[in-house]
Design a protein around this motif. Structure first.
Motif, short mmCIF file in Angstrom:
data_model
loop_
_atom_site.label_atom_id
_atom_site.label_comp_id
_atom_site.label_asym_id
_atom_site.label_seq_id
_atom_site.Cartn_x
_atom_site.Cartn_y
_atom_site.Cartn_z
N GLY A 12 0.82 -1.21 0.00
CA GLY A 12 0.00 0.00 0.00
C GLY A 12 0.85 1.26 0.00
N ILE A 13 1.94 1.25 0.76
CA ILE A 13 2.84 2.40 0.78
C ILE A 13 3.48 2.59 -0.59
N ILE A 14 3.92 1.50 -1.20
CA ILE A 14 4.53 1.59 -2.53
C ILE A 14 3.52 2.10 -3.55
N PHE A 15 2.32 1.51 -3.55
CA PHE A 15 1.29 1.91 -4.50
C PHE A 15 0.88 3.37 -4.30
N ALA A 16 0.70 3.79 -3.04
CA ALA A 16 0.31 5.18 -2.77
C ALA A 16 1.41 6.14 -3.20
N GLY A 17 2.66 5.76 -2.97
CA GLY A 17 3.77 6.63 -3.37
C GLY A 17 3.84 6.80 -4.87
N ARG A 18 3.67 5.71 -5.59
CA ARG A 18 3.69 5.80 -7.07
C ARG A 18 2.48 6.56 -7.59
N SER A 19 1.34 6.35 -6.96
CA SER A 19 0.13 7.05 -7.39
C SER A 19 0.24 8.55 -7.13
N MET A 20 0.81 8.90 -5.98
CA MET A 20 0.97 10.32 -5.67
C MET A 20 2.02 10.97 -6.57
#
Length: 126
Positions: free
Chosen positions: A29-37
């Motif tokens: 989730g942290i990786i996905f949120a970072g890439r999405s942001m």
């Protein structure tokens, strides 16, 4: 005098596996949120996902790991919650209990510390 309350604790292995999976999902989730942001900007979903993932990895997950207890055969734990008797856990196995209780094994003894008088007898003798 209070009566002994026996705890019917949950299987610790199931919660261990669930907590590990949720910790791994939080990392993803942290990786996905970072890439999405990074690509879309700070939208509400990404910020919420990042916040929930960080809170789970930093606070909730480790607290849940603290509730896992291992009992050997012929062993028991007396559980206290904030200094007051909570219950007794008996029977061998791997259990999950309230993570805020303190488990004390009343049978295990602590080795006494060597007295200082025997150590002082040898001081100064040459």
């Amino acid at each position: 005098m209070k009566e002994e309350k026996l705890l019917n604790a949950q299987n610790g292995m199931a919660l261990l596996l669930i907590n590990i999976l949720l910790m791994l999902a939080s990392i993803l989730g942290i990786i996905f949120a970072g890439r999405s942001m990074d690509s879309n900007g700070a939208d509400a979903f990404s910020v919420t996902l990042l916040s929930v993932s960080i809170v789970y990895i930093g606070i909730i997950g480790p607290i849940l790991f603290g509730g896992l207890k291992v009992l050997q055969p012929n062993e028991a734990y007396v559980l206290t919650l904030f200094g007051k008797y909570y219950c007794t856990l008996k029977g061998e196995g791997f259990f999950f209990v309230n993570p805020f209780v303190v488990a004390v094994n009343p049978i295990k003894t602590v080795k006494p510390v060597e007295s200082s008088t025997s150590a002082q007898k040898n001081v100064g003798v040459a």
